[in-house]
Each structure stands twice: as C-alpha cells, then as structure tokens.
Design a protein around this motif. Structure first.
Motif, mmCIF file in Angstrom:
data_model
loop_
_atom_site.group_PDB
_atom_site.id
_atom_site.type_symbol
_atom_site.label_atom_id
_atom_site.label_comp_id
_atom_site.label_asym_id
_atom_site.label_seq_id
_atom_site.Cartn_x
_atom_site.Cartn_y
_atom_site.Cartn_z
ATOM 1 N N LEU A 142 -5.415 4.804 3.949
ATOM 2 C CA LEU A 142 -6.799 4.728 3.469
ATOM 3 C C LEU A 142 -7.102 3.460 2.683
ATOM 4 O O LEU A 142 -8.235 2.955 2.740
ATOM 5 C CB LEU A 142 -7.113 5.958 2.608
ATOM 6 N N THR A 143 -6.139 2.931 1.939
ATOM 7 C CA THR A 143 -6.420 1.747 1.122
ATOM 8 C C THR A 143 -6.891 0.562 1.955
ATOM 9 O O THR A 143 -7.896 -0.081 1.609
ATOM 10 C CB THR A 143 -5.198 1.364 0.281
ATOM 11 N N PRO A 144 -6.219 0.218 3.074
ATOM 12 C CA PRO A 144 -6.751 -0.883 3.891
ATOM 13 C C PRO A 144 -8.142 -0.599 4.453
ATOM 14 O O PRO A 144 -8.926 -1.533 4.652
ATOM 15 C CB PRO A 144 -5.718 -1.012 5.020
ATOM 16 N N VAL A 162 -10.511 1.204 2.869
ATOM 17 C CA VAL A 162 -11.436 0.993 1.751
ATOM 18 C C VAL A 162 -11.646 -0.492 1.495
ATOM 19 O O VAL A 162 -12.751 -0.935 1.166
ATOM 20 C CB VAL A 162 -10.900 1.703 0.496
ATOM 21 N N MET A 163 -10.600 -1.283 1.670
ATOM 22 C CA MET A 163 -10.706 -2.723 1.413
ATOM 23 C C MET A 163 -11.705 -3.397 2.340
ATOM 24 O O MET A 163 -12.278 -4.437 1.983
ATOM 25 C CB MET A 163 -9.325 -3.375 1.553
ATOM 26 N N PHE A 192 0.818 -1.210 0.000
ATOM 27 C CA PHE A 192 0.000 0.000 0.000
ATOM 28 C C PHE A 192 0.857 1.268 0.000
ATOM 29 O O PHE A 192 0.379 2.338 -0.386
ATOM 30 C CB PHE A 192 -0.941 0.001 1.204
ATOM 31 N N CYS A 245 -2.396 6.825 0.897
ATOM 32 C CA CYS A 245 -2.620 5.496 0.322
ATOM 33 C C CYS A 245 -2.315 4.415 1.347
ATOM 34 O O CYS A 245 -3.045 3.424 1.456
ATOM 35 C CB CYS A 245 -1.755 5.319 -0.920
ATOM 36 N N ILE A 266 2.587 1.270 -3.904
ATOM 37 C CA ILE A 266 1.710 1.583 -5.039
ATOM 38 C C ILE A 266 1.791 3.063 -5.432
ATOM 39 O O ILE A 266 1.993 3.382 -6.621
ATOM 40 C CB ILE A 266 0.257 1.161 -4.735
ATOM 41 N N PRO A 267 1.635 4.019 -4.509
ATOM 42 C CA PRO A 267 1.739 5.418 -4.937
ATOM 43 C C PRO A 267 3.139 5.781 -5.437
ATOM 44 O O PRO A 267 3.267 6.627 -6.329
ATOM 45 C CB PRO A 267 1.367 6.214 -3.684
ATOM 46 N N SER A 270 0.593 11.755 -0.516
ATOM 47 C CA SER A 270 -0.070 10.684 -1.275
ATOM 48 C C SER A 270 0.355 9.312 -0.763
ATOM 49 O O SER A 270 -0.451 8.379 -0.703
ATOM 50 C CB SER A 270 0.240 10.821 -2.763
#
Length: 533
Positions: free
Chosen positions: A341-343, A345-346, A195, A338, A198-199, A334
């Motif tokens: 927030l990504t975990p 959203v998952m 995570f 990421c 990725i950015p 960023s």
C-alpha cells in the motif's frame, strides 16, 4: 506358568510411531528439490528480454569500477545484484544460464526461508504451505529465471522478515545483528525493501521488551539507507518514464494478477485468474472464520493448536511459533500491507514508482498470511474434517500455481519475446543491411547479433536489405516498402515477433529519419546497423 505382558511405555509408543515415519525434514527437502527443478531445468528456455540483455551490453564491464559507474548512470537499483553478476560473469561468462544462475539460486534458497517464516508464525503446517506456495508460484519462478535483481530481492526481503520474527520473539543481540545484516542486504538489493522494513522497525520500537535491543540494528539500517542517498540522486529515476505512462488502474489490477497467474498471466484471461483466486479466497475466508469463531470451542482449539505446534516441531532447534499465533498473523499482515500500500499512496503525492514487479518481495509476507490462515485449525468441527479442508485448499492452490508455471514453459505466448529466435532468422543476410525494431528489441538484438549497434540520428546508410521487426499492434503501412527501390520478399513470425524483409537489387542510400518514420509497429522505434555500415 505364563507372565502378563508389560504395557508399552509412552516413550516406547512414540518411538514405535516414529520408526514408521519419514524424517521430519523430508517435506522441506522435497519442496526445495521441486523449486530447483522448476527453476534450473528451464533456465535457458526463454531468450533475454530488453532489461536482461541491457545488463551485459551496457552495465557489466571487465572493470568493477566501470561496472559500478554504469550502475550509477544507467540503472535504478542498488549495487548488490550487479556486484554478484559482475563476479559471476568473470567466472561463467555472460550467457543466459550464467547471468540467470544467481537469481535461480536465490529463488531456490527462498523456499527454506519461507518454510522458516511459516513455522515462526504458526507451526509446521504453515511452514509446509508457505514453502510450497513459494516453490511453485509462477511469479516467484519467473523472477528466479531473470537476470535482474528481483530474485535476490525476494530472498533478502524474506530473510530480513525471518530474522525480524526471530528477533521479536527472542530479542538477543545476536538475533538483532542478524536482522540488521539481512535488512541492510535487502536495502542494497532493491530500494522498495524500505517499505517492508518500516513496519518491522516500528514493531520493534513499539514493543517495550524489544525496543532497547533493537536500537543498534535500526541504527545500522538508517546508516545504510543514508549511504544509498547519493546513489539514488545520481540514478535520478532514469528510465522510469514508462511507469507513469501505464494507467494506474491497470497497474493496480496487475498486482493481484501477477501473484495469481504470473508476469504474463494477462494472456490467460480473467477466467483463469478467477479460478486461481477462488481457492486462495476460500482458504483466507475459512481461516478468518475459524479464527473469529467465539466460545469455548475456540479456546479448546487454541490449546490444541499449541499442543499440535509443539508436536510438529521439526527439531530445528527453534520453537514452532510465537506464543500468540494471532499476534504473528497481525505482524505478517502489517508487513504485507505496508509493502503493497505505501507505494500506492506515494502515487498521490507525485512519487510514482508503482511498477507491479517492484512489489514482488511483498508477496512473501502475503504468502505467509495466506499460509497461516489456510492452516488455522477448526474450532467447531472434528479434527479430521478440519485437517481435510485445510489439505484440500492448500493442495488446490499449489496445484493451480504449478499448472500455470508449467503452462508458461509450454506456451510461447506466455514467455518472454523470442528475440533469440528472431536474431537467428536475421543472421543470414548481406552485410549492407539495416534493422528497425521496437525500443525493447534493440538490446536483445544487439546481444544476439554481435556487431549490431544503434544508428546515429541524422545519418544516411547504404544498404541492400531492410528488416522491419517488432510485435503487434502493427501499423496499417506494415508490408509497404520503406524506401524506393525496395520490395517485400518475406514475412516471418517468430512466436509473435514479426519480421518484414525488404531487399533491393543494388545498394541504396536510406536516411535514418526515413527508417525511423517507416516502422511496422506502434511502439517507439530503434534503428540498428552492423558495424562498419
């Protein structure tokens, strides 16, 4: 006849000023030393908790092959930390200091990496603040003293971010190779590294000047990720059920709470959390205001910042920061966003692995963003006033973090459960003894009381003593005899861990089912007996 004195040349004046200064590396050396003292001086202060004790009991074996097999079947983490722990245990053993030492060294090494990240983003002042916050933050100190992968994860993620920033500024094959290696090591340490990577990958692909040079490094990261897929499938989320049982609202609250007041900061209360948050929020708000202040004064401040960054160069052979501090801030933000927030959203898509401790490495870019904003120069006030506000806020944040870190060392209620102390109180007992405990106490008690092991379901044991151990909340039945013929002789409290001791004049048969039903706490129970009972 007198002669007029020649005015000093600019270079001579600079040399004269430099003669009265400390070496440019003194701040980094001091912060690294502080980090070492905080991590090493109290490395064995706290006993192992469940996950730490589980590692030497069930994961580390004399054979490396057996160790890797255990990683595949009992853990949910990539193998890099376990390889280091296995090598460490072959040399130093499996004591608390030995198994925590790799994490402590990783935590110390993170400080100069954080310094370099801050310097890449916004010069020497940002470097000092970023390194200082990493050195004293209670969350980073906590995981630098835990025999698990999190301390190494923080270091590898920070190193990957630093290599990415340098590769983005100067996209040479050497810098891209460094990013590929550091990113691969981060992936091999913790799956949540993806995570953060990725950015970084998207930024390298987005910018035309870095796109072509970044392709081999991105390919390496993709290969490493694909190679880990069979291991992920084999591990299968073993032992992560507790995450979904923890209410999501509490986990979201714990993310900020962990960063501000440490892993056990909830015990301090929201008042302390707010006191720590206030200078952080003040620094961020002031930095944003300074950054967005329009007009000629802002442009003059940008020029002054560029000159100050050049003057602040500490001689490490790299520019103080990228050409655009705003661009660097956006990049760091960023990565932080990421990573956090990504975990989250998952979770909405059914992949709920959102344990706040899995986000510990994302706190490195969070810290970098805070450091950059805190030191952002003032455009509308005098230089001395701007520097004074910056120093006051940065020092306040660092002192708040340091105070909590020290409080953890002084307060047993903020420390890991004292299973070592409880085990010491259990050592003097008849051999015909059985111990019931909470599930998270089974591995520590087995570690500190060698020979103790789990009792098989459906078994009956013949014992003269029953010790019921655990922690609050306790059942109403706590203190009542667990079986006929036993009576309470002692109630011990070892830093919040409770032991109700029941004895019988003669050995009696007691079933595992009876012992499991009659426990003193509301948590899941385990039943342990000495070898041979």
């Amino acid at each position: 006849m007198s002669t007029a004195a020649h005015p000093a040349t600019p270079s001579a004046a600079r040399e004269a000023r430099a003669a009265g200064r400390l070496p440019p590396w003194w701040a980094l050396a001091a912060l690294t030393l502080l980090a070492a003292v905080l991590r090493l001086s109290t490395i064995d202060l706290q006993s192992f908790w469940y996950d730490e004790a589980f590692t030497p009991l069930h994961v580390l074996h004399p054979s490396l092959t057996a160790t890797l097999r255990s990683v595949a079947h009992t853990e949910n983490t990539p193998p890099l930390w376990y390889l280091l722990a296995w090598a460490d245990s072959r040399v130093l053993g499996t004591g608390e200091v030995a198994l925590r030492l790799p994490s402590a060294l990783a935590g110390i090494a993170t400080v100069p990496v954080a310094w370099a990240i801050g310097r890449e983003l916004n010069g020497r002042r940002a470097a000092i603040v970023c390194a200082a916050l990493v050195a004293v933050n209670p969350l980073f100190v906590w995981y630098s003293q835990e025999a698990r992968a999190y301390g190494l994860f923080v270091l590898m993620a920070a190193l990957a971010m630093l290599c990415f920033l340098r590769a983005r500024r100067e996209p040479t094959s050497r810098r891209m190779a460094a990013f590929a290696v550091s990113g691969a090591l981060a992936l091999l340490t913790h799956y949540f590294a993806v995570f953060l990577l990725i950015p970084m990958v998207l930024w390298l692909l987005w910018e035309r000047r870095t796109r072509r040079a970044a392709l081999p490094a991105i390919g390496v990261l993709a290969i490493v990720g694909a190679a880990l897929a069979p291991l992920i499938s084999s591990q299968g989320g073993h032992g992560t059920q507790w995450i979904g049982e923890w209410p999501l609202s509490e986990r979201l609250q714990a993310i900020a709470q962990y960063y501000l007041t440490g892993y056990t900061g909830a015990s301090l209360g929201h008042g302390i959390e707010l006191l720590v948050a206030l200078p952080v929020l003040a620094g961020v708000a002031l930095g944003l205001w300074r950054m967005t202040d329009p007009g000629p004064a802002s442009r003059r401040a940008d020029a002054a910042r560029s000159m100050a960054s050049a003057a602040d160069d500490d001689g490490a052979g790299e520019p103080a920061r990228p050409a655009s501090a705003r661009g660097g801030l956006l990049v760091a933000f960023s990565i932080a966003a990421c990573g956090v927030l990504t975990p989250i959203v998952m979770v909405a898509f059914g992949a709920d692995y959102l344990a706040p401790r899995n986000l510990v490495a994302a706190m490195i870019p969070v810290t970098a963003v805070i450091a950059v904003l805190v030191v952002w120069p003032s455009a509308g006030t005098g230089r001395s006033a701007g520097v004074g506000a910056t120093v006051a806020i940065a020092v306040t944040i660092a002192l708040a973090f340091l105070a909590i870190t020290i409080d953890i060392d002084l307060s047993s209620r903020l420390q890991r459960g004292n299973w070592r102390g409880l085990a010491k109180s259990l050592r003097v007992a008849p051999r015909e003894r059985v111990v019931t405990t909470v599930e998270l106490g089974s591995a520590p008690l087995e570690y500190y009381l060698p020979g103790l092991h789990g009792l098989r379901p459906g078994t009956t044991v013949r014992v003269r003593e029953i010790d019921e151990t655990g922690y609050a909340p306790l059942r109403r039945s706590a203190g009542e005899p667990p079986a006929p013929g036993f009576h309470l002789v002692a109630r011990l409290d070892v830093d919040g861990l409770i032991d109700y001791r029941f004895v019988s004049a003669v050995a009696r048969n007691v079933s595992e089912a009876t012992l499991r039903r009659h426990v003193i706490t509301l948590a899941s129970p385990d039943v342990l007996v000495p070898a041979g009972v």
